[in-house]
Structures are given as structure tokens and as C-alpha cells.
Motif scaffolding. Structure first.
Motif, mmCIF file in Angstrom:
data_model
loop_
_atom_site.group_PDB
_atom_site.id
_atom_site.type_symbol
_atom_site.label_atom_id
_atom_site.label_comp_id
_atom_site.label_asym_id
_atom_site.label_seq_id
_atom_site.Cartn_x
_atom_site.Cartn_y
_atom_site.Cartn_z
ATOM 1 N N LEU B 54 0.867 -1.342 -0.293
ATOM 2 C CA LEU B 54 0.207 -0.157 -0.445
ATOM 3 C C LEU B 54 1.161 1.229 -0.268
ATOM 4 O O LEU B 54 0.201 1.973 0.142
ATOM 5 C CB LEU B 54 -0.819 -0.032 0.990
ATOM 6 C CG LEU B 54 -1.994 -1.305 1.288
ATOM 7 C CD1 LEU B 54 -2.598 -1.182 2.155
ATOM 8 C CD2 LEU B 54 -2.930 -0.973 0.457
ATOM 9 N N PRO B 73 1.950 -4.000 -6.692
ATOM 10 C CA PRO B 73 0.525 -3.897 -6.455
ATOM 11 C C PRO B 73 0.393 -4.457 -5.404
ATOM 12 O O PRO B 73 0.780 -6.219 -5.456
ATOM 13 C CB PRO B 73 -0.062 -3.460 -7.442
ATOM 14 C CG PRO B 73 0.401 -4.782 -8.766
ATOM 15 C CD PRO B 73 1.903 -5.249 -8.336
ATOM 16 N N PRO B 74 -0.573 -4.383 -4.185
ATOM 17 C CA PRO B 74 -0.768 -5.102 -3.838
ATOM 18 C C PRO B 74 -2.261 -6.129 -3.568
ATOM 19 O O PRO B 74 -1.604 -7.394 -2.542
ATOM 20 C CB PRO B 74 -2.276 -3.688 -2.058
ATOM 21 C CG PRO B 74 -2.536 -2.408 -3.324
ATOM 22 C CD PRO B 74 -1.210 -2.709 -3.817
ATOM 23 N N ASN B 75 -1.908 -6.668 -4.483
ATOM 24 C CA ASN B 75 -3.545 -7.509 -5.454
ATOM 25 C C ASN B 75 -2.801 -8.465 -5.926
ATOM 26 O O ASN B 75 -2.808 -9.852 -5.965
ATOM 27 C CB ASN B 75 -4.367 -6.942 -6.071
ATOM 28 C CG ASN B 75 -3.567 -6.318 -7.244
ATOM 29 O OD1 ASN B 75 -3.190 -5.379 -7.002
ATOM 30 N ND2 ASN B 75 -4.177 -6.212 -8.663
ATOM 31 N N VAL B 79 0.209 -11.392 0.783
ATOM 32 C CA VAL B 79 -0.081 -11.032 1.219
ATOM 33 C C VAL B 79 -1.636 -10.204 2.334
ATOM 34 O O VAL B 79 -1.411 -9.611 1.699
ATOM 35 C CB VAL B 79 1.133 -9.986 2.225
ATOM 36 C CG1 VAL B 79 1.416 -9.203 3.516
ATOM 37 C CG2 VAL B 79 2.278 -10.553 1.993
#
Lengths: 296, 326
Positions: B54, B73-75, B79
């Protein structure tokens, strides 16, 4: 219609209101006097008979509604609907991203943008539309510039057509859409979008599954505030459409003034009201929204 | 496959002129329960936001299972995060919230709802499928948020002060439950808190953070009994920091001797007496102005404020620490 861009009615507040209902009595009286009674009167009027010269006679008739079925008027309704749909679509396509990105700006820039959206409200709609006429007419500013730039040989005929009326509607109503979307996006909890990204959503998925549903009440208010007036703003069609483009609003206005046919004007209004209500209901059903953002 | 599942290499991050992380190195082993402990603003939330994707670090790398995920990216990371205020989707009911990650992975509806029910059972909220988030209590929302993050079966679960909004009793209960859950699933947990008790209760290892650096990383025992710096001694163990001629020492409040007890050599004056948490606490001032706290179980002591006395401690109870001014 009153506007309050600050918020929606929450369940909690409703309950609170229930307890202090006495405070609401004036509002109920006001609504009864100025909204409900006129509405009843209008429906009543639509079933009465036109008087010879002016006014109406208390004689029940369905003539007024039969008259609407005349292809001439049906076409007017269709025309108006089409125009309202186009204007609402364009307003959504332009107003949603506008309001969205405006709400995401830093405070200082956001305030400036907000001011720019609000400034048009300080001047009469009529004056602003006349301003556009000055810009678009044959010897207007736009044609002058284009001619001087050598882009055209003779002035373009821009005014008094359907496109111009659509443009006028969009111009007049876009700020409402922007403000409605802005007020709901501004309240967004962006942690939710982070959560969506975190759980495996790409930017588009996060927008479609979280941001869009969360801002749907604002969008719906915007649709209501742009769709309904698009059917009725007769002066836009009058000013920018010449006499060629006739919308339901124009017919009602003409029947009231030149036509001196109050009952028929009332019947047209009733049908218009039912139509718009149906559209809004359908839209709500589709988008599953049950509250209006910024609208009470 | 190395034993270290997650490795942070010299991570730096600043917001404007504010250096939040000043080059941290850290590694977490597979299946470990690690706590980042520190007061607010120490950089612990930024650390896990960088792990979650993030936030992007200004410098340094994040490795997960040996792969560099710094720019992902986060997606695209295995995690997941349990956010501080849960961040449940208010427009979805409990089962849709939990099944959200599966919906994004295009898992069929009956299958993902079944999985959601299983998760609800795991967090002991079976039967809550159709509730909306605003109909739940804080503790229930907490569990739903955990279930929602675990359903994606992440390699690492990040928990950002998940119990911060709960009352003390519920917090204690949830601590045990979280620990049980972590043992059962074997998932690697990185937990954030500012509560040293919570950290000591739950963690395999604790990383004490202060001002964007790690003061000490170690087991709860190491941190508690062998603090490396005066900050750690004070923050984790509430120990006294004594600055003497022969160095700086951390002395636990219950290890300070006072009055007639043998070994008292340093003159002191009693300043305050107070009773808290089953303990009598006596604040004394030394001649050079340093203040020390002495604690004893029970409520009785003949000492009164203003009285002259002596304090002292055994050599083995004075732990030498690096003085960082706390």
C-alpha cells in the motif's frame, strides 16, 4: 426541492426524529400546503373540462388524457425522453469523473474547483444561456475566431437545432451532477479501497465492487437532479432551439399561456410526473440504491 | 527454500521532510508470530503498509519467499492485512465480505459461500452469514475482518493494532484466540501493537521500534530481561534507567531494594507512594536528582513521602544498556 450536500438521512437520525416529532409539525404543514395540496389540485384539474375563454369547468372528462395519445404529443414525449436520457448520460459520463477527481484533490485545489462549479449558480440561467447565444450565433465569437483562423469560409450554423438544446441542457445541469457525486466521493472511506486492493482486487475491480456501490447514492441524486429537469426546462429549448425543438416542458408552458388550456396542461404534467417517477424507480431497482445523497 | 519467508532490506521511507523509516532490516521466519512494538508514530504502520504494497519504499527491497515484491501492487502479493478499523465493506453482508477475495478469484458462488461458512466457524461466528457489518459489535467485526483476510490463504497476515478498539477483557480473550488461530493455521503473522503486554503474551519474537529504527529484535524473554537500550528497558519492562559513574543500567522496579533491606547504599528521599494493579509503587529521588520507582506486591510500607531512606540492588539485577536518552 431542498438540497443539503452534507449528508443522507441515517437510520439513527430517523429514530431520533421519531422521538421529537413535534419539531416536525411545521415541516409537515409546509409539505401539505405547498407540495401535497397543489399536487392533488393538479391531478383534479387534469380531469376537468376546459372553459370557453379562460379557466375550467367542474365537469369530469378523460378528454385531456385522450388528447395526449395524439401522435403529435406522443412524439413530443418521446423527444423529451430521448433528450433527457442523452443529457443524463453525458452528465454522468462527464460529471462522475469530474466529481470523483475533484474530491480526491488536496484541500486547496479542491476548494478552487468547487468554487468554479458553484460560480454559475450566482447568475441567472437565462443570462448564461443568452451568453451562449452570443458565442454560437452566426456572427458570434466562435464563428469569428474560426473565420479569422482560416478554418472556415462562411459562418457555421450552430444555433437552433437539437444538438444545441442537448448542449444547453447538459451545460445547465452538469454542476448538479458534479456536486452530488463530489459529496458522496468526499465521504468515501478510502481504507475500503485499500482493503479491496489488499484482498486481491486490481484498481478497476476495487472501483466497481467498492467505490461505485459506495458512491451510488450520490450518483442517483445526480441522475434525479439532471433527468427530471431535462424533461421540463422549456426555456433551454426556447432559447437555444428556436421554435423547432418542442419538449414536454414547452408544450405545458404553451398550453398554460397561449393555449389557455389549464386542464390539458395539468394532464400533461401528470403524465410527465408518472413517467419520470417510473424512470427513477427503474434506475433505483437496477442500481439497488435506496437513499439519495445530498437530497432530502 | 530458505527459512526466512519475508525479508526487508534496508527500507527507507519519508513523507515530505519526515523520515518515517530510516533504513530498517528485518526478516520473518515461516510460521512465526512477530510483533512490531512501538509508540504511535514510530513507523510500525508504515512498515506493514510497505509489506502489503500500500506504500512504496524510497529505498530498499521487500522479499517474499525469495522473490523481490517491492514493486508489486497489493493485489499481486500473497500478503493480506487486517486493518486497524477493520475496513469491512458496509455494502456487503458478512458472507460476501469474507468471500470477497474468492469472488475476485472467480471462485464459483456455492463454493465460496461454503468457504465463508467454514471461516465463520473458525472465528466462532457460525450463523452470522447474512448480518450486515453495522449490526455487529466491535469484537465480532474484528473476527470477520480476520476471517476475510485469512480466506485468501495468504503467506503472511499483517495485523494493524487489531485489538486497539476493544475493551480490556475482550482484548485478553482475543489475544488468546488469535494465538490459537495462528498455531492452528501455521500462517506467518506480523502483528502491530503499542501494548507491551500484548506483545509479550502473543509473540515468538518482538521487534521494538522507535523513531524509524529497530531498537531491538528478540524473543519476549530477551527483550524483557536483556534490553539492549534504555528505550527498550523502559518501554517494554517499565524498568528504571540508572545513570551511574560506571555506566547506564536498567533495573526492574521490583528488583530495587529499599529501606532496611540488605544492600541499600544509595541515599534517597521518598517522593510519592501510590497503589496500582495490585502493586505498591514508591517513587524516590536520588541526591543527583534521578528518580527511581520501587514496586512491591501488597499495599503496606512504613515509608512516607519526605522520609530519607536508602536504595540499592544486586549486581545481577542491573542490566547494562545503551543509553538513548529515555
Amino acid at each position: 426541492m431542498s438540497m443539503d450536500f452534507s449528508g443522507t438521512v441515517s437510520k439513527g437520525r430517523k429514530r431520533k426524529r421519531g422521538r421529537s416529532w413535534t419539531l416536525l409539525v411545521p415541516i409537515y404543514i409546509f409539505t401539505l400546503l405547498f407540495v401535497f395540496l397543489p399536487l392533488i389540485y393538479m391531478v383534479y384539474l387534469s380531469f376537468m373540462t376546459k372553459a370557453e375563454v379562460w379557466g375550467f369547468e367542474n365537469r369530469f372528462t378523460l378528454e385531456n388524457y385522450k388528447k395526449i395519445l395524439d401522435p403529435l404529443y406522443l412524439r413530443t414525449f418521446l423527444n423529451s425522453l430521448k433528450l433527457a436520457l442523452i443529457s443524463t448520460l453525458v452528465n454522468t459520463a462527464v460529471g462522475y469523473p469530474y466529481g470523483y477527481f475533484m474530491a480526491k484533490l488536496e484541500k486547496k485545489k479542491r476548494d478552487i474547483m468547487l468554487l468554479l462549479v458553484m460560480i454559475p449558480f450566482w447568475t441567472s440561467e437565462l443570462i448564461r444561456l443568452n451568453g451562449w447565444i452570443i458565442v454560437f450565433r452566426s456572427k458570434g465569437v466562435l464563428n469569428l475566431i474560426l473565420e479569422k483562423a482560416g478554418l472556415i469560409d462562411k459562418p457555421l450554423k450552430l444555433l437552433y437545432n437539437y444538438q444545441m438544446v442537448v448542449f444547453g441542457m447538459i451545460y445547465a445541469l452538469l454542476p448538479f451532477m458534479i456536486l452530488c457525486v463530489y459529496s458522496s466521493v468526499e465521504k468515501m472511506d478510502w481504507k475500503l479501497v485499500e482493503a479491496a486492493r489488499d484482498l486481491g482486487g486490481n484498481a478497476a475491480q476495487a472501483f466497481l465492487t467498492v467505490t461505485l456501490p459506495m458512491t451510488m447514492p450520490g450518483l442517483l441524486s445526480g441522475v434525479v437532479l439532471t433527468f427530471i429537469p431535462s424533461m421540463g426546462l422549456f426555456f433551454v429549448a426556447d432559447l437555444l432551439g428556436g421554435n423547432k425543438i418542442v419538449l414536454v416542458g414547452n408544450v405545458i408552458q404553451q398550453q398554460l399561456t397561449k393555449g389557455r388550456n389549464l386542464p390539458f396542461a395539468a394532464a400533461l404534467s401528470v403524465v410527465l410526473m408518472i413517467l419520470t417517477s417510473l424512470f427513477i424507480a427503474a434506475y433505483r431497482r437496477i442500481t439497488k440504491t435506496d437513499q439519495l445523497e445530498g437530497l432530502i | 527454500m530458505s527459512e526466512d519467508l519475508l525479508v526487508l532490506q534496508h527500507i527507507r521511507k519519508s513523507f515530505g521532510s519526515d523520515d518515517v523509516l530510516k533504513g530498517i532490516d528485518f526478516s520473518v521466519r515461516r510460521g512465526e508470530f512477530v510483533t512490531l512494538l512501538g509508540s504511535s508514530g514510530c513507523g510500525k504502520t508504515t512498515t506493514i503498509r510497505i509489506i502489503a504494497g500500500l506504500e512504496e519504499p524510497d529505498e530498499g527491497r521487500v522479499l517474499l519467499d525469495g522473490k523481490d515484491i517491492t514493486k508489486l501492487p497489493p493485489n499481486a502479493r500473497s500478503v493480506n492485512t487486517v486493518f486497524q478499523n477493520y475496513a469491512l465493506f458496509p455494502n456487503m453482508n458478512v458472507e460476501d465480505n469474507i468471500a470477497y477475495a474468492l469472488r475476485l478469484r472467480k471462485v464459483r458462488k456455492p463454493e465460496r459461500l461454503k468457504k465463508a461458512s467454514e471461516m465463520l466457524e473458525l472465528v466462532q461466528l457460525a450463523g452470522f452469514e447474512k448480518r450486515m457489518p453495522d449490526e455487529l459489535s466491535g469484537g465480532q467485526r474484528q473476527r470477520i475482518a480476520i476471517a476475510r483476510s485469512l480466506v485468501a490463504e495468504p503467506q503472511v497476515l499483517l495485523l494493524d493494532e487489531p485489538l486497539g478498539a476493544l475493551d480490556l477483557k475482550l482484548r485478553r480473550q482475543m489475544q488468546l484466540e488469535l494465538k490459537r488461530l495462528q498455531k492452528k493455521l501455521g500462517t506467518t503473522f506480523i502483528y502491530i501493537t503499542h501494548d507491551q503486554e500484548e506483545a509479550i503474551n502473543m509473540s515468538d519474537r518482538i521487534a521494538v521500534m522507535n523513531n524509524g529504527v529497530f531498537e531491538q529484535i528478540g524473543t519476549p524473554d530477551e527483550i524483557y530481561y536483556h534490553p539492549r537500550t534504555s528505550y527498550v528497558a523502559n518501554f517494554v519492562g517499565n524498568a528504571n534507567i540508572y545513570r551511574g559513574n560506571d555506566g547506564v543500567f536498567a533495573v526492574r522496579t521490583e528488583k530495587v531494594k529499599i529501606g532496611d533491606e540488605p544492600g541499600c547504599v544509595i541515599p534517597a528521599v521518598v517522593k510519592e507512594k501510590s497503589f496500582a494493579g495490585g502493586q505498591l509503587r514508591i517513587l524516590v529521588a536520588l541526591e543527583d536528582g534521578q528518580e527511581l520507582t520501587v514496586s512491591r506486591f501488597g499495599i503496606n510500607s512504613e515509608l512516607v513521602p519526605g522520609q530519607k531512606t536508602k536504595v540499592g540492588w544486586s549486581a545481577e539485577d542491573a542490566v547494562p544498556v545503551i543509553d538513548d536518552g529515555v
